[in-house]
Design a protein around this motif. Structure first.
Motif, PDB file in Angstrom:
ATOM      1  N   TRP A  27     -67.926  14.983 208.571  1.00 26.35           N
ATOM      2  CA  TRP A  27     -68.920  15.178 207.521  1.00 26.35           C
ATOM      3  C   TRP A  27     -68.259  15.898 206.343  1.00 26.35           C
ATOM      4  O   TRP A  27     -68.148  17.095 206.301  1.00 26.35           O
ATOM      5  CB  TRP A  27     -70.126  15.975 208.032  1.00 26.35           C
ATOM      6  N   TYR A  28     -67.719  15.104 205.413  1.00 25.22           N
ATOM      7  CA  TYR A  28     -67.082  15.606 204.204  1.00 25.22           C
ATOM      8  C   TYR A  28     -66.002  16.650 204.510  1.00 25.22           C
ATOM      9  O   TYR A  28     -66.002  17.763 203.976  1.00 25.22           O
ATOM     10  CB  TYR A  28     -68.121  16.157 203.236  1.00 25.22           C
ATOM     11  N   GLY A  29     -65.096  16.279 205.401  1.00 29.59           N
ATOM     12  CA  GLY A  29     -63.979  17.152 205.724  1.00 29.59           C
ATOM     13  C   GLY A  29     -64.279  18.176 206.796  1.00 29.59           C
ATOM     14  O   GLY A  29     -63.378  18.875 207.255  1.00 29.59           O
ATOM     15  N   SER A  30     -65.527  18.258 207.232  1.00 31.30           N
ATOM     16  CA  SER A  30     -65.911  19.134 208.323  1.00 31.30           C
ATOM     17  C   SER A  30     -66.437  18.249 209.451  1.00 31.30           C
ATOM     18  O   SER A  30     -66.058  17.077 209.549  1.00 31.30           O
ATOM     19  CB  SER A  30     -66.980  20.125 207.841  1.00 31.30           C
ATOM     20  N   THR A  31     -67.252  18.802 210.321  1.00 35.49           N
ATOM     21  CA  THR A  31     -67.886  18.004 211.373  1.00 35.49           C
ATOM     22  C   THR A  31     -69.389  18.239 211.324  1.00 35.49           C
ATOM     23  O   THR A  31     -69.868  19.239 210.774  1.00 35.49           O
ATOM     24  CB  THR A  31     -67.377  18.378 212.774  1.00 35.49           C
ATOM     25  N   LEU A  32     -70.118  17.331 211.946  1.00 37.61           N
ATOM     26  CA  LEU A  32     -71.568  17.441 211.945  1.00 37.61           C
ATOM     27  C   LEU A  32     -72.015  18.718 212.647  1.00 37.61           C
ATOM     28  O   LEU A  32     -72.937  19.408 212.188  1.00 37.61           O
ATOM     29  CB  LEU A  32     -72.168  16.203 212.620  1.00 37.61           C
TER      30      LEU A  32
END
Length: 282
Positions: A27-32
């Motif tokens: 999610w945009y370079g991170s995680t959900l």
């Protein structure tokens, strides 16, 4: 006395329809999962507990996140709720409990749901976008023994719990009476979840949240102090939108309160980020 608040994020679902663990979805370079945990942490002043399945691997999480393991697998969300409530029973009065897969969860929604738990209420249950939302609801931690008794009797659905305690149901209109929800989450996207690849792709294709960026010190540079209207789902994306490199010389203030260098910090609609830098090259 103000009630002590906490959060629980259930990460142990089987993700059978998604085909891969939802907690690790990008999610945009991170995680959900990291996004959901961080949003819950933004909305409360207490601990945040992640409940995982037996042996489940989790992606990186914010440093203060507590992890508890569900002793059983495949017994549904009420089992995870039991673990979370038990973990918080001595430290919080009310917990916002949600699933991992709420990419548009907004702190304003969490505040509104928690605020609906009054002295005569055990559960604040949103009935949003046409459906009850037991995994975006607020529960008194004192319910832990009752939940355990239901599990022991193989009554595994949250509805069985709601039959035995005091529940306030919050429909769309009731949720929108909160001015922050009405302004920042009017469509109640906080309860939109992603259960299969197509839903994830549709969610991922949505525009990032509209946020405001301001710059101070050398971070202003050629950018000017702002405000700059950008779309960004994380602190790193907000910096990239104004061509600012996040390094050890740059601090960020979120909504004039939280000071951070966490480039994974999730942003939501209406946020203001102030970047402060002492680096002449900023």
């Amino acid at each position: 006395m103000a009630e002590r608040r906490a959060g629980v994020v259930l990460a142990g679902g089987r993700s059978s329809r998604m085909g891969s663990p939802k907690s690790a979805l990008e999610w945009y370079g991170s995680t959900l999962l990291r996004r959901t945990v961080s949003i819950v942490a933004r909305a409360i002043a207490g601990p945040v507990v992640v409940v995982r399945a037996p042996g489940q691997e989790l992606p990186d999480l914010p440093p203060d996140t507590e992890i508890r393991q569900d002793p059983y697998e495949g017994r549904g969300p009420l089992q995870g709720i039991a673990v979370g409530l038990a973990a918080l029973a001595e430290r919080a009065d009310v917990a916002f409990i949600c699933s991992t897969d709420l990419p548009f969860l907004h702190p304003a929604f969490i505040h509104a749901v928690l605020g609906a738990v009054g002295p005569d209420v055990d559960v604040a249950l949103p009935v949003a976008r046409g459906y009850p939302q037991p995994l975006a609801a607020a529960y008194r931690t004192s319910l832990a023994p009752l939940v355990e008794s239901l599990l022991a009797a193989d009554r595994l659905r949250p509805a069985f719990l709601f039959e035995k305690c005091r529940v306030v149901r919050l429909d769309d209109a009731a949720l929108r009476t909160d001015p922050q929800v009405a302004a920042l989450d009017p469509d109640l996207d906080s309860v939109v979840n992603v259960n299969e690849p197509g839903e994830y792709e549709v969610a991922r294709a949505r525009p990032e949240p509209a946020v405001t960026v301001e710059c101070f010190g050398s971070a202003a540079g050629r950018r000017g102090s702002g405000p700059h209207a950008v779309r960004a789902a994380t602190l790193a994306r907000a910096a990239a939108a104004i061509s600012l490199s996040l390094d050890r010389h740059v601090l960020a203030a979120l909504n004039g309160e939280q000071i951070t260098r966490d480039d994974h910090l999730p942003l939501t609609a209406g946020d203001t980020v102030a970047f402060i830098s002492s680096d002449a090259g900023g």
